[in-house]
Design a protein around this motif. Structure first.
Motif, PDB file in Angstrom:
ATOM      1  N   SER A 223       0.853  -1.188   0.000  1.00 32.52           N
ATOM      2  CA  SER A 223       0.000   0.000   0.000  1.00 32.52           C
ATOM      3  C   SER A 223       0.888   1.238   0.000  1.00 32.52           C
ATOM      4  CB  SER A 223      -0.941   0.018   1.212  1.00 32.52           C
ATOM      5  OG  SER A 223      -0.201   0.118   2.422  1.00 32.52           O
ATOM      6  N   GLY A 224       0.291   2.368  -0.329  1.00 34.69           N
ATOM      7  CA  GLY A 224       1.060   3.609  -0.320  1.00 34.69           C
ATOM      8  C   GLY A 224       0.156   4.813  -0.530  1.00 34.69           C
ATOM      9  N   THR A 225       0.609   5.953  -0.045  1.00 36.14           N
ATOM     10  CA  THR A 225      -0.104   7.217  -0.228  1.00 36.14           C
ATOM     11  C   THR A 225       0.925   8.306  -0.492  1.00 36.14           C
ATOM     12  OG1 THR A 225      -1.915   6.580   1.240  1.00 36.14           O
ATOM     13  CG2 THR A 225      -1.632   8.927   0.806  1.00 36.14           C
ATOM     14  N   MET A 226       0.686   9.116  -1.518  1.00 33.67           N
ATOM     15  CA  MET A 226       1.582  10.204  -1.892  1.00 33.67           C
ATOM     16  C   MET A 226       0.756  11.461  -2.125  1.00 33.67           C
ATOM     17  SD  MET A 226       3.744   7.871  -4.508  1.00 33.67           S
ATOM     18  CE  MET A 226       2.275   6.873  -4.732  1.00 33.67           C
ATOM     19  N   THR A 227       1.258  12.581  -1.658  1.00 32.54           N
ATOM     20  CA  THR A 227       0.552  13.863  -1.799  1.00 32.54           C
ATOM     21  C   THR A 227       1.534  14.941  -2.226  1.00 32.54           C
ATOM     22  OG1 THR A 227      -1.056  13.286  -0.084  1.00 32.54           O
ATOM     23  CG2 THR A 227      -0.828  15.612  -0.626  1.00 32.54           C
ATOM     24  N   GLN A 228       1.066  15.822  -3.109  1.00 33.46           N
ATOM     25  CA  GLN A 228       1.881  16.956  -3.528  1.00 33.46           C
ATOM     26  C   GLN A 228       0.986  18.181  -3.684  1.00 33.46           C
ATOM     27  OE1 GLN A 228       4.280  16.265  -6.996  1.00 33.46           O
ATOM     28  NE2 GLN A 228       5.484  18.107  -6.744  1.00 33.46           N
ATOM     29  N   THR A 229       1.489  19.318  -3.263  1.00 33.94           N
ATOM     30  CA  THR A 229       0.742  20.576  -3.332  1.00 33.94           C
ATOM     31  C   THR A 229       1.615  21.650  -3.956  1.00 33.94           C
ATOM     32  OG1 THR A 229      -0.524  20.031  -1.342  1.00 33.94           O
ATOM     33  CG2 THR A 229      -0.497  22.330  -2.006  1.00 33.94           C
ATOM     34  N   GLU A 230       1.018  22.499  -4.801  1.00 34.16           N
ATOM     35  CA  GLU A 230       1.720  23.615  -5.419  1.00 34.16           C
ATOM     36  C   GLU A 230       0.849  24.867  -5.351  1.00 34.16           C
ATOM     37  OE1 GLU A 230       4.375  21.287  -8.817  1.00 34.16           O
ATOM     38  OE2 GLU A 230       2.692  22.564  -9.393  1.00 34.16           O
TER      39      GLU A 230
END
Length: 286
Positions: A223-230
């Motif tokens: 499993s995995g979770t990735m987040t990115q914000t700009e």
């Protein structure tokens, strides 16, 4: 003989008197222009003005998360399929605006050519979008009787507010007396606040099919979770402009105008912006 001379003198006197009583028409002087030509405005010279407009805008957020998910999932089996998802919608927004313009005309007979710089401030021209979606993606090659899949969820959102923009355009018109229809085209530069975010989460399944019983058993093996914000404030976006309009010379130096302008901007953080601006204005010609 004296009788003939006397008659000739009398006829000449009558003809001269009759000609003196006739109207002085231009055609009798050998020309048609004096007194009969239509009045024409001299459009040549510098001018400045102000304007007010109403804009309808399409903001396409559908590809906003793409470059972010491509980076987060780089070199993985999920990069290509997730990058192809159209997560967010196209939004249509309307707003008013006002601005100013300055330009220079050159007139050659009835043809008028010129250059113009145009500025528009937009009143709350912005929109936001957010959504999420889940898909089952086939995984890499697995051992015999095993099948790898990824239950993948993509969530994201984006926002854009176009604050103002300027155009630098050339135009060509036709002098029709007090009216001048024209067309124009050129370059555009805008200033916008842009933000976006993306979150990718997945569960990796191993579906094992027992060759003896034919029963399939699912096991979560990853499993995995990735987040990115700009976020970027006062981001410059570039594009092109084109449109048509008409000007009316209310006085020799006071010019009224109405026009339709289309502006297509390049993508800002994978968000495309296209607007149609309907404007009226008044200017002063030097």
């Amino acid at each position: 003989m004296r009788g003939l001379l006397l008659a000739a003198v009398m006829l000449g006197t009558v003809s001269t008197a009759h000609a003196a009583d006739m109207p002085d028409l231009p055609i009798l002087r050998g020309g048609f222009t004096d007194g009969l030509s239509k009045s024409s405005v001299n459009w040549d010279g510098f001018y400045v003005g102000g304007q007010f407009g109403y804009a309808t805008t399409e903001m396409d957020f559908s590809r906003a998360p793409k470059s972010m998910t491509d980076f987060m999932l780089r070199d993985s089996i999920l990069q290509a399929p997730v990058g192809g998802w159209s997560l967010l919608p196209k939004n249509h927004v309307q707003a008013t605006g006002f601005g100013a313009y300055v330009g220079r005309n050159w007139q050659f007979y009835d043809a008028v050519m010129g250059v113009e710089a145009n500025y528009s401030y937009m009143n709350n021209l912005g929109s936001t979008a957010s959504d999420s979606m889940t898909r089952l993606i086939a995984g890499e090659t697995a051992p015999t009787n095993h099948l790898y899949t990824y239950n993948t969820t993509l969530g994201g959102g984006a926002a854009l507010q176009l604050k103002d923009y300027a155009t630098f355009r050339g135009r060509i018109g036709w002098s029709g007396g007090d009216f001048m229809p024209y067309a124009f085209g050129g370059l555009a530069i805008g200033r916008a606040d842009v933000s976006r975010f993306a979150t990718v989460s997945y569960l990796k399944y191993d579906d094992f099919t027992d060759p003896n019983t034919g029963v399939t058993t699912r096991t979560t093996i990853g499993s995995g979770t990735m987040t990115q914000t700009e976020q970027r404030v006062n981001s410059f976006i570039y594009g092109w402009t084109g449109g048509i309009g008409i000007e009316y010379a209310l006085l020799d130096c006071v010019i009224l105008r109405g026009e339709w302008e289309h502006v297509g901007f390049s993508n800002a953080k994978n968000i495309s912006v296209n607007l149609n601006n309907f404007r009226v204005g008044a200017g002063y010609k030097f």
